[in-house]
Design a protein around this motif. Structure first.
Motif, mmCIF file in Angstrom:
data_model
loop_
_atom_site.group_PDB
_atom_site.id
_atom_site.type_symbol
_atom_site.label_atom_id
_atom_site.label_comp_id
_atom_site.label_asym_id
_atom_site.label_seq_id
_atom_site.Cartn_x
_atom_site.Cartn_y
_atom_site.Cartn_z
ATOM 1 N N ALA A 544 -5.644 -20.397 45.522
ATOM 2 C CA ALA A 544 -6.318 -20.496 46.748
ATOM 3 C C ALA A 544 -5.309 -20.342 47.117
ATOM 4 O O ALA A 544 -5.674 -19.122 48.354
ATOM 5 C CB ALA A 544 -6.994 -22.139 46.745
ATOM 6 N N PRO A 545 -3.662 -20.913 47.258
ATOM 7 C CA PRO A 545 -3.177 -21.046 48.130
ATOM 8 C C PRO A 545 -2.654 -19.413 48.682
ATOM 9 O O PRO A 545 -3.018 -18.674 50.103
ATOM 10 C CB PRO A 545 -1.861 -21.449 47.615
ATOM 11 N N VAL A 546 -3.022 -18.548 47.449
ATOM 12 C CA VAL A 546 -2.829 -16.843 47.764
ATOM 13 C C VAL A 546 -3.936 -16.489 48.633
ATOM 14 O O VAL A 546 -3.502 -15.549 49.389
ATOM 15 C CB VAL A 546 -1.958 -16.042 46.573
ATOM 16 N N LEU A 547 -4.412 -16.589 48.372
ATOM 17 C CA LEU A 547 -5.962 -16.589 48.659
ATOM 18 C C LEU A 547 -6.305 -16.508 50.385
ATOM 19 O O LEU A 547 -6.294 -15.809 50.854
ATOM 20 C CB LEU A 547 -7.017 -16.921 48.391
ATOM 21 N N ALA A 548 -5.245 -18.097 50.463
ATOM 22 C CA ALA A 548 -5.675 -18.014 51.962
ATOM 23 C C ALA A 548 -4.866 -17.118 52.646
ATOM 24 O O ALA A 548 -4.744 -17.029 53.845
ATOM 25 C CB ALA A 548 -5.124 -19.361 52.154
ATOM 26 N N ASP A 551 -3.625 -10.643 53.530
ATOM 27 C CA ASP A 551 -4.713 -10.586 55.106
ATOM 28 C C ASP A 551 -6.427 -10.525 53.960
ATOM 29 O O ASP A 551 -7.277 -10.485 54.680
ATOM 30 C CB ASP A 551 -4.539 -9.236 55.389
ATOM 31 N N VAL A 552 -6.545 -10.449 53.112
ATOM 32 C CA VAL A 552 -8.191 -9.641 52.429
ATOM 33 C C VAL A 552 -8.032 -11.192 51.358
ATOM 34 O O VAL A 552 -7.315 -10.428 50.913
ATOM 35 C CB VAL A 552 -8.884 -8.981 52.375
ATOM 36 N N GLY A 553 -8.686 -12.670 50.659
ATOM 37 C CA GLY A 553 -8.620 -13.240 49.740
ATOM 38 C C GLY A 553 -9.246 -12.045 49.446
ATOM 39 O O GLY A 553 -10.658 -12.299 49.829
ATOM 40 N N ILE A 554 -9.651 -12.420 47.539
ATOM 41 C CA ILE A 554 -10.136 -11.236 47.141
ATOM 42 C C ILE A 554 -10.761 -12.368 45.156
ATOM 43 O O ILE A 554 -9.522 -12.446 44.688
ATOM 44 C CB ILE A 554 -10.227 -9.668 46.206
ATOM 45 N N ALA A 555 -11.616 -12.925 44.946
ATOM 46 C CA ALA A 555 -12.025 -14.239 44.376
ATOM 47 C C ALA A 555 -12.590 -13.391 42.978
ATOM 48 O O ALA A 555 -13.754 -12.812 43.299
ATOM 49 C CB ALA A 555 -12.443 -15.417 44.568
ATOM 50 N N MET A 556 -12.031 -12.925 41.952
ATOM 51 C CA MET A 556 -12.819 -13.573 40.495
ATOM 52 C C MET A 556 -14.016 -14.310 40.453
ATOM 53 O O MET A 556 -13.790 -14.696 40.378
ATOM 54 C CB MET A 556 -11.881 -12.344 39.724
ATOM 55 N N GLY A 557 -14.794 -13.379 40.178
ATOM 56 C CA GLY A 557 -16.150 -14.692 39.337
ATOM 57 C C GLY A 557 -16.731 -15.772 40.706
ATOM 58 O O GLY A 557 -16.174 -16.149 41.680
ATOM 59 N N VAL A 563 -12.890 -24.393 45.932
ATOM 60 C CA VAL A 563 -11.711 -23.895 46.478
ATOM 61 C C VAL A 563 -11.705 -22.383 46.446
ATOM 62 O O VAL A 563 -11.180 -21.940 47.369
ATOM 63 C CB VAL A 563 -10.341 -25.032 46.189
ATOM 64 N N ALA A 564 -11.436 -22.004 45.152
ATOM 65 C CA ALA A 564 -11.415 -20.073 45.976
ATOM 66 C C ALA A 564 -12.532 -19.345 46.104
ATOM 67 O O ALA A 564 -12.138 -18.435 46.615
ATOM 68 C CB ALA A 564 -11.195 -19.733 44.332
ATOM 69 N N ILE A 565 -13.813 -19.844 45.974
ATOM 70 C CA ILE A 565 -14.696 -19.244 47.100
ATOM 71 C C ILE A 565 -15.175 -19.484 48.073
ATOM 72 O O ILE A 565 -14.567 -18.797 49.367
ATOM 73 C CB ILE A 565 -15.937 -19.832 45.879
ATOM 74 N N GLU A 566 -14.219 -21.382 48.413
ATOM 75 C CA GLU A 566 -14.399 -21.346 50.699
ATOM 76 C C GLU A 566 -13.252 -20.565 51.246
ATOM 77 O O GLU A 566 -12.590 -19.801 51.941
ATOM 78 C CB GLU A 566 -14.573 -22.707 50.317
ATOM 79 N N THR A 567 -11.923 -20.452 50.144
ATOM 80 C CA THR A 567 -10.872 -19.588 50.183
ATOM 81 C C THR A 567 -10.782 -17.997 50.598
ATOM 82 O O THR A 567 -10.865 -17.869 51.563
ATOM 83 C CB THR A 567 -9.568 -19.895 49.839
ATOM 84 N N ALA A 568 -11.231 -17.222 50.223
ATOM 85 C CA ALA A 568 -11.639 -15.897 49.295
ATOM 86 C C ALA A 568 -12.535 -15.408 50.568
ATOM 87 O O ALA A 568 -12.841 -16.261 51.749
ATOM 88 C CB ALA A 568 -12.128 -15.718 48.089
ATOM 89 N N ASP A 569 -12.366 -14.236 51.055
ATOM 90 C CA ASP A 569 -13.023 -13.728 52.136
ATOM 91 C C ASP A 569 -13.516 -12.746 51.348
ATOM 92 O O ASP A 569 -14.501 -12.470 51.626
ATOM 93 C CB ASP A 569 -12.147 -12.453 52.439
ATOM 94 N N VAL A 570 -13.434 -12.445 49.776
ATOM 95 C CA VAL A 570 -14.621 -11.622 48.986
ATOM 96 C C VAL A 570 -14.798 -11.766 47.774
ATOM 97 O O VAL A 570 -14.223 -12.557 47.400
ATOM 98 C CB VAL A 570 -14.148 -9.578 49.175
ATOM 99 N N ILE A 571 -15.430 -11.974 47.429
ATOM 100 C CA ILE A 571 -15.979 -12.483 45.911
ATOM 101 C C ILE A 571 -16.477 -11.517 44.887
ATOM 102 O O ILE A 571 -17.592 -10.478 45.403
ATOM 103 C CB ILE A 571 -16.563 -14.011 46.160
#
Length: 646
Positions: A544-548, A551-557, A563-571
């Motif tokens: 999550a810290p790096v996703l935030a 410039d564009v945070g991409i979460a897998m899954g 936290v990851a979903i809230e922080t990422a810009d693309v899922i």
């Protein structure tokens, strides 16, 4: 110029939806087209009667006919314009279209007046159809959520929608099912696959009283959970909310056009008044009707609806196309941001690897592989270690041997008797403690290795490792093809394993053994170079810290941690890293189509405005310059829904 806000609230799947509900939607969809069909049919009849100079079709009868023709498509627009004025928003496209068409009626241009409004209405229908298609793509993506919960009510288990379960109720989750709501385990123990939530590669065994989260998969036995959060507050429901707010984050292009339209529209209205009245002071043979007609043409040509409709629709089409491909953008601004990425940083476990332990190599010294594996599996049936589970998943028939007198040696492995032979299974420390020499090749193996000795003689080993995802190689080559050469792997796993995976994937820069703060520091160093536009791909709460910071945070899954979903810009909903390449291509295609629409709208309008100022353009050319261009722009934007990004 103000457009109605595209409201995504109606894509929320209803717990009561079913065949009847869908049928109702279908009916309402057909009803939308009826006014335009009636007006078009009556307009064609009117034009035919005019063309053949029908004796009875003149004066009051002709006026009444065209007014009736106008009302189905014109009345809603005039009403919308009046409602906007009452709210203080005067200069809208509804006002422009109303002035232009009512003005055309006032100078006797009845067919043109109806045609302008009809084509405008058709443009709106095209827009609605395109938006509806995009919504369907998003809704189909979101339907991966758990659709039912088994809840205890009146001493029996009832199958209900998760939305209807209340805090404090008890639910039952069978083997292989996703936990539908957040809660606390009330069974004695459970084995859960929480990879999507935590990024942890091995199953988690928890005991009574431990919190569990929606999206975890129950692996071993039927369990019971007491619900602590309503469905709307669970991790899965958060994704729905993110989609509903996807258009809230506008792209810079879209924001500029909307701001431009707000300034542009009142200027157009006052210029049209000037075109009507000013020539009186300069033109000797001034005819009010002629100049009013030119002003109305100017007004219709100048209406910026082609821009205001097609540009947001272009971005919305991009969001829908991405959703169709299992990619959720949180807003149009991130479609733009993806086009500027030149540096990609990625996690290893769960991102390019499956995050699941499996046997990748079996080496037998003196016996047959089947006999060797029978000895090993007989011992591992006595262990609960994750490595043991990976070994027991080896594709074989039933274990032919049985182990007795099995004891666990802390930190080293197992010792027991199989078929009257002493068997040791464990690491090098176990072998050394029993004076058993192992082959030198084991020294160079960086993955988890299980050594086996039978009757004090080294018998062989198996290698347990995390497998690469099927599309991992395709991802890296695809990124190179779209121009992203700077790819960096950062992992919390052992550096030796990280380097091995990086070598397989041909990633030049890789660092292992990193804590979350170490990953963040690495990304911050990259950001010190202002030319670097960084995307980070990761999964789980630790990223999550790096996703935030990226410039564009991409979460897998799609069912990643809150936290990851809230922080990422693309899922990436499908856990396929290759979707990142598609996300970049979709972003670039969306940007191209938006700029094509801007160029088309401005180009055609300038040409027809020049013709109109010289008296060479009629209301029909004005219709094309406004509504025709809007239709072309909408059709261009709809192409995003049909494109393939392979």
């Amino acid at each position: 110029m103000k457009k109605k806000k595209l409201n995504l609230r109606d894509i929320r799947p209803s717990s009561e939806s079913g065949h009847h509900h869908n049928h109702g939607q279908h009916q309402s969809g057909l009803k939308m087209y009826i006014p335009a069909i009636i007006s078009m049919f009556m307009l064609l009849i009117g034009i035919a009667l005019d063309y053949f100079k029908t004796p009875f079709f003149k004066d009051w009868l002709r006026l009444i006919w065209y007014i009736i023709t106008y009302l189905p498509v014109g009345l809603p627009v005039v009403k919308e314009g009046w409602e906007s004025i009452k709210k203080g928003d005067v200069f809208t496209e509804f006002l422009l279209m109303s002035i232009a068409t009512i003005g055309a009626f006032s100078i006797g241009e009845f067919p043109e007046a109806v045609a302008v409004m009809l084509f405008y209405a058709v443009g709106e229908l095209f827009q609605n159809a395109a938006v509806t298609k995009a919504k369907r793509n998003i809704k189909a993506l979101l339907d991966v959520r758990p659709k039912e919960a088994n809840v205890f009510r009146k001493q029996t288990v009832v199958n209900v929608s998760p939305e209807t379960v209340e805090v404090g109720e008890k639910i039952q989750i069978r083997v292989g099912e996703k936990i539908p709501l957040d809660g606390v385990l009330i069974s004695e123990k459970a084995s859960l696959n929480t990879a999507a939530l935590t990024g942890e590669s091995k199953p988690e065994t928890i005991t009574k009283g431990t919190p569990v989260f929606a999206g975890s998969i129950n692996l071993e036995s039927v369990i019971e959970v007491e619900v602590t959060k309503e469905f709307k507050d669970s991790s899965i429901a958060r994704i729905l909310d993110l989609v509903q707010n996807a258009t809230a984050r506008k792209s810079k292009t879209e924001l500029f056009i909307r701001q431009f339209a707000r300034i542009y529209t009142p200027i157009v209205v006052f210029l049209a008044i000037g075109v009507t009245l000013l020539p009186y002071f300069f033109v000797p043979d001034y005819v009010f009707r002629d100049w009013l007609y030119r002003a109305l043409i100017f007004l219709v040509i100048s209406c910026p609806c082609a821009l205001v409709i097609s540009i947001p629709l272009g971005y919305f089409g991009g969001l829908g196309a991405a959703s169709k491909n299992g990619i959720l953008f949180k807003g149009a601004s991130f479609l733009d941001a993806m086009t500027k990425i030149n540096t990609l940083v990625l996690d290893k476990t769960g991102t390019v690897t499956k995050g699941i332990f499996k046997i990748t190599k079996i080496k037998v010294i003196h016996s047959e592989e089947k006999e060797f594996m029978n000895y090993l599996m007989a011992m591992e049936t006595q262990s609960t270690h994750p490595v043991a589970k990976a070994i027991l998943e080896y594709k074989m028939q039933d274990v032919g041997f049985k182990a007795t007198e099995v004891s666990e040696i802390a930190g080293k492995g197992l010792k027991g008797v199989v078929n009257g032979k002493t068997v040791l299974v464990g690491n090098k420390a176990l072998m050394t403690a029993n004076n058993i020499s192992v082959s030198e090749e084991t020294e160079s193996i960086v993955e988890s290795i299980v050594l086996v000795a039978i009757d004090n003689e080294f018998a062989g080993y198996v290698v347990i490792a995390d497998e690469l995802k099927e599309d991992a190689m395709e991802t890296i080559s695809g990124l190179h093809k779209v121009g992203i050469k700077n790819i960096i792997m950062l992992s919390g796993d052992k550096n030796s394993i990280t380097q091995k995976v990086a070598l397989e994937l041909k990633i030049k820069i890789a660092k292992g053994g990193l804590l979350p703060e170490d990953k963040l520091n690495e990304v911050e160093k990259l950001k010190q170079n202002s030319n670097n536009k960084i995307a980070f791909i990761g999964d789980g709460i630790n990223d999550a810290p790096v996703l935030a910071a990226s410039d564009v945070g991409i979460a897998m899954g799609g069912l990643g941690s809150d936290v990851a979903i809230e922080t990422a810009d693309v899922i990436i909903q499908t856990d396929q890293p290759s979707k990142v390449v598609k996300a970049i291509k979709i972003g670039r295609s969306t940007r191209t189509i938006v700029w094509q629409n801007i160029g088309l709208a401005f180009g055609v309008k300038v040409i027809v405005l020049i013709l109109g100022a010289g008296g060479l353009a009629t209301m029909w050319e004005a219709v094309f310059a406004d509504v025709g261009v809007a239709l072309l722009a909408i059709l261009n934007a709809v192409r995003l829904q049909r494109m393939h990004w392979n």
